[in-house]
Motif scaffolding. Structure first.
Motif, short mmCIF file in Angstrom:
data_model
loop_
_atom_site.label_atom_id
_atom_site.label_comp_id
_atom_site.label_asym_id
_atom_site.label_seq_id
_atom_site.Cartn_x
_atom_site.Cartn_y
_atom_site.Cartn_z
N THR A 201 0.83 -1.21 0.00
CA THR A 201 0.00 0.00 0.00
C THR A 201 0.86 1.26 0.00
O THR A 201 0.62 2.20 -0.75
N ASN A 202 1.91 1.25 0.83
CA ASN A 202 2.80 2.41 0.90
C ASN A 202 3.54 2.62 -0.41
O ASN A 202 3.77 3.76 -0.84
N LEU A 203 3.95 1.52 -1.03
CA LEU A 203 4.65 1.62 -2.31
C LEU A 203 3.74 2.20 -3.38
O LEU A 203 4.16 3.04 -4.19
N LEU A 204 2.48 1.78 -3.39
CA LEU A 204 1.52 2.34 -4.34
C LEU A 204 1.31 3.83 -4.08
O LEU A 204 1.28 4.63 -5.02
N ASP A 205 1.17 4.19 -2.81
CA ASP A 205 0.99 5.62 -2.46
C ASP A 205 2.20 6.43 -2.92
O ASP A 205 2.05 7.55 -3.43
N TYR A 206 3.39 5.88 -2.74
CA TYR A 206 4.62 6.58 -3.12
C TYR A 206 4.66 6.81 -4.63
O TYR A 206 5.03 7.89 -5.11
N SER A 207 4.28 5.78 -5.39
CA SER A 207 4.33 5.90 -6.85
C SER A 207 3.29 6.88 -7.39
O SER A 207 3.45 7.43 -8.47
N ARG A 208 2.24 7.13 -6.61
CA ARG A 208 1.16 8.00 -7.08
C ARG A 208 1.38 9.47 -6.73
O ARG A 208 0.63 10.33 -7.18
N ILE A 209 2.37 9.76 -5.90
CA ILE A 209 2.61 11.16 -5.50
C ILE A 209 2.89 12.00 -6.75
O ILE A 209 3.77 11.69 -7.54
N GLY A 210 2.14 13.05 -6.91
CA GLY A 210 2.34 13.95 -8.05
C GLY A 210 1.68 13.48 -9.33
O GLY A 210 1.87 14.10 -10.37
N ALA A 211 0.89 12.40 -9.26
CA ALA A 211 0.25 11.89 -10.49
C ALA A 211 -0.73 12.91 -11.06
O ALA A 211 -0.85 13.08 -12.26
N GLU A 212 -1.44 13.62 -10.18
CA GLU A 212 -2.38 14.65 -10.62
C GLU A 212 -2.00 15.96 -9.93
O GLU A 212 -2.51 16.29 -8.86
N LYS A 213 -1.10 16.70 -10.56
CA LYS A 213 -0.57 17.91 -9.95
C LYS A 213 -1.48 19.10 -10.25
O LYS A 213 -1.69 19.45 -11.40
N THR A 214 -2.02 19.70 -9.19
CA THR A 214 -2.86 20.87 -9.34
C THR A 214 -2.40 21.94 -8.36
O THR A 214 -2.58 21.81 -7.14
N LEU A 215 -1.76 22.99 -8.87
CA LEU A 215 -1.30 24.07 -8.02
C LEU A 215 -2.48 24.95 -7.61
O LEU A 215 -3.36 25.23 -8.42
N SER A 216 -2.47 25.38 -6.34
CA SER A 216 -3.51 26.27 -5.86
C SER A 216 -2.97 27.07 -4.69
O SER A 216 -1.92 26.74 -4.13
N GLU A 217 -3.68 28.13 -4.33
CA GLU A 217 -3.30 28.89 -3.14
C GLU A 217 -3.74 28.11 -1.90
O GLU A 217 -4.90 27.73 -1.78
N VAL A 218 -2.79 27.88 -0.99
CA VAL A 218 -3.06 27.07 0.19
C VAL A 218 -2.77 27.88 1.44
O VAL A 218 -1.66 28.38 1.62
N ASP A 219 -3.78 28.02 2.30
CA ASP A 219 -3.59 28.65 3.60
C ASP A 219 -3.05 27.58 4.54
O ASP A 219 -3.77 26.65 4.93
N CYS A 220 -1.77 27.68 4.89
CA CYS A 220 -1.12 26.63 5.68
C CYS A 220 -1.73 26.50 7.08
O CYS A 220 -1.71 25.41 7.66
N ASN A 221 -2.29 27.58 7.61
CA ASN A 221 -2.95 27.50 8.92
C ASN A 221 -4.16 26.58 8.84
O ASN A 221 -4.35 25.70 9.69
N LEU A 222 -4.99 26.77 7.80
CA LEU A 222 -6.17 25.92 7.63
C LEU A 222 -5.78 24.49 7.29
O LEU A 222 -6.40 23.53 7.76
N LEU A 223 -4.74 24.36 6.47
CA LEU A 223 -4.28 23.04 6.07
C LEU A 223 -3.85 22.23 7.29
O LEU A 223 -4.25 21.07 7.47
N ILE A 224 -3.02 22.83 8.15
CA ILE A 224 -2.51 22.10 9.31
C ILE A 224 -3.62 21.86 10.34
O ILE A 224 -3.63 20.83 11.02
N ALA A 225 -4.58 22.77 10.41
CA ALA A 225 -5.73 22.53 11.30
C ALA A 225 -6.45 21.25 10.88
O ALA A 225 -6.87 20.46 11.73
N GLY A 226 -6.58 21.05 9.56
CA GLY A 226 -7.19 19.82 9.05
C GLY A 226 -6.35 18.59 9.36
O GLY A 226 -6.88 17.53 9.71
N VAL A 227 -5.03 18.73 9.21
CA VAL A 227 -4.13 17.61 9.51
C VAL A 227 -4.21 17.25 11.00
O VAL A 227 -4.28 16.06 11.36
N VAL A 228 -4.22 18.26 11.86
CA VAL A 228 -4.32 18.03 13.30
C VAL A 228 -5.64 17.32 13.63
O VAL A 228 -5.67 16.42 14.49
N ALA A 229 -6.71 17.72 12.96
CA ALA A 229 -8.00 17.05 13.18
C ALA A 229 -7.93 15.58 12.78
O ALA A 229 -8.48 14.71 13.46
N ASN A 230 -7.25 15.29 11.68
CA ASN A 230 -7.11 13.90 11.23
C ASN A 230 -6.32 13.06 12.23
O ASN A 230 -6.55 11.86 12.37
#
Length: 368
Positions: A201-230
């Protein structure tokens, strides 16, 4: 020095320039002057070419498109014309020429001739083509590797699933017929197949990193709040504290960036000092053309000699009995950071724990 003397001196200098073909044309595109650079690049002596039309320098393909006359007409209308294409030397060989044609006007505003400057960019063009071809080949190879990983992993899953199921059936349905040693062997089998599933599973996840690259504006405060919730259950179970504030809004690949922070936070909590509750602080600052992020923990730290090894796929510094995992989380982090065009490193803190530092360019490369 009077104006006429200056003009004569300038003409002599132009005649001696060898890196550029610089010469004059009449209103019909016939060669009137010829410098040393023109002779070197195109191969003609002055008395061989003066009076000839510039169409002699063009390939049959460009002649069929009427390119010489089109460029002269464009220069006459706009003042200048620029073109890059293959040009023909005296010996029939070709070179990639960058050509600028400038119209010359008389007092009545009528074109009476042109100045033409040609530069041989063959070496530069071929180098760019080589780099482009290498990049295309590399992309093809990467896609082939990703496809291979997917197929191989999928094919491995089925027999592994079969082994796991039958080992489980033996352990549960025949428990009364098996002694303690047999039960222990089956437990080892189940643990091993479980680890193997995780690796796949980890190997598959590693190979898929960057498969669908979509740049966007990311608020790192909101992003990390979501990670902390997870990670809420893991954070509460370990009594961990995650600190961050005033983080920037950046241009990034949001899904991959969230995975990067989640891996780093999980790593910091997992490799905790058993005597202290985990504390992780995230900071960011702008340095040159990059955002520089620090993820600082108070865990067990790292031996400097392993500072690069930790980012290699499936590399573990500790036994499974001490810390769980497959040794791929930090390899994910490295691949994600490099996907953005940045770099990642780790160093031990002076008192305890370590600091993971990574950069994200202010303007990550757009996917090609």
């Amino acid at each position: 020095m009077d104006l006429q003397t200056k003009q004569i001196t300038l003409l002599k200098l132009i005649q001696e320039i060898q890196g550029y073909a610089i010469f004059l044309l009449d209103e019909n595109g016939n060669v009137e002057t010829w410098n040393a650079g023109a002779q070197k690049i195109k191969g003609y002596l002055a008395d061989e070419i003066i009076g000839k039309n510039i169409s002699i320098f063009y390939t049959q393909v460009d002649l069929a498109k009427n390119l010489p006359q089109t460029l002269l007409a464009e220069a006459a209308k706009n003042g200048t014309a620029y073109n890059e294409s293959w040009r023909v030397r005296k010996d029939g060989s070709t070179f990639w020429g960058a050509v600028t044609i400038m119209a010359m006007y008389n007092e009545e505003g009528k074109v009476y001739g042109f100045a033409k400057i040609t530069r041989d960019l063959t070496e530069k063009m071929l180098s760019e083509l080589t780099i482009k071809q290498h990049a295309e080949n590399l992309e093809i190879k990467n896609k082939e590797i990703e496809q291979f990983v997917y197929i191989a992993s999928h094919d491995l899953q089925e027999p592994l699933h079969t082994i796991s199921n039958f080992a489980y059936f033996l352990k549960t349905e025949y428990a009364h017929k098996l002694d303690d040693t047999a039960q222990m062997y089956l437990e080892f089998m189940l643990q091993a197949t479980g680890r193997m599933k995780g690796l796949i599973t980890n190997l598959l996840d590693y190979s898929r990193i960057g498969a669908e690259k979509t740049l966007s504006e990311v608020d790192c405060n909101l992003l990390i709040a979501g990670v902390v919730a997870n990670l809420d259950s893991t954070i509460k179970e370990n009594g961990a504290t995650i600190r961050y504030q005033n983080l920037p809004v950046i241009e990034a690949y949001e899904i991959e960036l969230a995975q990067l922070f989640q891996n780093l936070l999980s790593n910091a909590i997992k490799f905790r000092d058993k005597n202290f509750a985990p504390i992780v602080e995230i900071t960011a600052s702008k340095e040159g053309n990059d955002w520089r992020f620090n993820v600082i923990d108070n865990g067990i730290g790292i031996n400097p000699k392993f500072a690069e090894k930790v980012f290699l796929i499936f590399q573990r510094l500790h036994g499974r009995n001490d810390y769980e995992g497959n040794g791929i989380g930090l390899a994910h982090c490295k691949k994600i950071v490099e996907l953005h065009g940045g770099k990642i490193s780790v160093k031990a803190n002076p008192v305890s724990g370590c600091t993971f530092t990574f950069t994200i360019p202010l303007n990550p490369d757009k996917p090609r």
